[in-house]
Design an enzyme around this catalytic site. Structure first.
Site, mmCIF file in Angstrom:
data_model
loop_
_atom_site.group_PDB
_atom_site.id
_atom_site.type_symbol
_atom_site.label_atom_id
_atom_site.label_comp_id
_atom_site.label_asym_id
_atom_site.label_seq_id
_atom_site.Cartn_x
_atom_site.Cartn_y
_atom_site.Cartn_z
ATOM 1 C CE LYS A 1 -42.339 30.234 -14.998
ATOM 2 N NZ LYS A 1 -40.862 30.232 -14.867
ATOM 3 C CE LYS B 1 -40.372 30.900 -20.125
ATOM 4 N NZ LYS B 1 -39.094 30.702 -19.452
HETATM 5 N N1 CTP Z 1 -29.917 32.611 -19.451
HETATM 6 C C1 CTP Z 1 -28.676 33.178 -19.795
HETATM 7 N N2 CTP Z 1 -28.352 33.316 -21.123
HETATM 8 C C2 CTP Z 1 -29.204 32.927 -22.092
HETATM 9 C C3 CTP Z 1 -30.467 32.342 -21.754
HETATM 10 C C4 CTP Z 1 -30.780 32.204 -20.415
HETATM 11 O O1 CTP Z 1 -27.884 33.544 -18.932
HETATM 12 N N3 CTP Z 1 -28.872 33.101 -23.356
HETATM 13 C C5 CTP Z 1 -30.281 32.505 -18.041
HETATM 14 C C6 CTP Z 1 -31.540 33.297 -17.717
HETATM 15 O O2 CTP Z 1 -31.229 34.664 -17.549
HETATM 16 C C7 CTP Z 1 -32.017 32.620 -16.446
HETATM 17 C C8 CTP Z 1 -31.569 31.154 -16.663
HETATM 18 O O3 CTP Z 1 -30.618 31.171 -17.733
HETATM 19 O O4 CTP Z 1 -31.335 33.167 -15.314
HETATM 20 C C9 CTP Z 1 -32.740 30.266 -17.022
HETATM 21 O O5 CTP Z 1 -33.354 30.868 -18.128
HETATM 22 P P1 CTP Z 1 -34.599 30.288 -18.929
HETATM 23 O O6 CTP Z 1 -35.707 31.262 -18.865
HETATM 24 O O7 CTP Z 1 -34.875 28.893 -18.551
HETATM 25 O O8 CTP Z 1 -33.945 30.271 -20.396
HETATM 26 P P2 CTP Z 1 -34.267 31.112 -21.693
HETATM 27 O O9 CTP Z 1 -33.421 30.512 -22.762
HETATM 28 O O10 CTP Z 1 -34.118 32.584 -21.443
HETATM 29 O O11 CTP Z 1 -35.793 30.734 -21.956
HETATM 30 P P3 CTP Z 1 -36.960 31.574 -22.652
HETATM 31 O O12 CTP Z 1 -36.509 31.910 -24.030
HETATM 32 O O13 CTP Z 1 -38.134 30.606 -22.627
HETATM 33 O O14 CTP Z 1 -37.185 32.794 -21.772
#
Ligand code: CTP
Length: 148
Positions: free
Chosen positions: A50, A52
């Site tokens: 991905k 990441k």
């Molecule tokens: N999520 C959420 N609220 C946030 C961050 C994440 O509800 N502030 C949710 C995402 O929508 C997803 C789940 O947590 O359904 C896992 O998200 P993940 O991608 O691991 O976390 P992120 O913090 O969004 O990571 P990144 O910044 O790398 O995208």
């Protein structure tokens, strides 16, 4: 619900790197919606695919998720395509994600319900990584993570 009734099973997917309050709130809201919550945690190999890079290795992210009271089971997420198979295998009633994924998985509606929950504002793994970068650069954070 009688003890032999089928649990209302919810499945969700994500990387869950640098486990933060946005993750906690999502998992809590999902746990409140059903009786069994399964989290598919992206493996390091899948994250590489991905584009990441995670700060926390897969085995540790799994250990953190397993210690979360809202989570009943953690499985690996290895591919984009496994969702349909997982939903059938685990007899999931609801597939749910944060609303950054709104509409992206509507094709699963022939198998189970699909729900997108509002994300918690002002916190994400990406932001935490940026904050840590700034702390390393400046010797101190330019701001703390937003409260609330
Ligand atoms: N999520 C959420 N609220 C946030 C961050 C994440 O509800 N502030 C949710 C995402 O929508 C997803 C789940 O947590 O359904 C896992 O998200 P993940 O991608 O691991 O976390 P992120 O913090 O969004 O990571 P990144 O910044 O790398 O995208």
């Amino acid at each position: 619900m009688s003890s032999d009734a089928k649990p209302y099973t919810i499945i969700t997917y994500g990387t869950f790197d640098l486990f933060h309050v946005g993750h906690v709130r999502l998992l809590r809201r999902l746990a409140d919606l059903g009786s069994k919550l399964i989290v598919a945690c992206s493996t390091d190999e899948f994250n590489t695919l991905k584009g990441k890079t995670t700060a926390i290795p897969y085995a540790h992210r799994v250990e953190v998720l397993e210690s979360c009271r809202y989570v009943d089971q953690v499985i690996p997420e290895n591919t984009w395509e496994q969702k349909r198979e997982d939903i059938v295998r685990f007899d999931a009633d609801l597939f749910a994600m944060g609303d950054d994924w709104e509409g992206k998985f509507d094709d699963l509606r022939d198998l189970c319900d699909v729900l997108y929950l509002p994300r918690t504002e002002n916190v994400s793994t990406t932001e935490l990584k940026q904050l840590i970068q700034r702390m390393r650069g400046n010797g101190s954070p330019s701001r703390n993570v937003a409260a609330g």
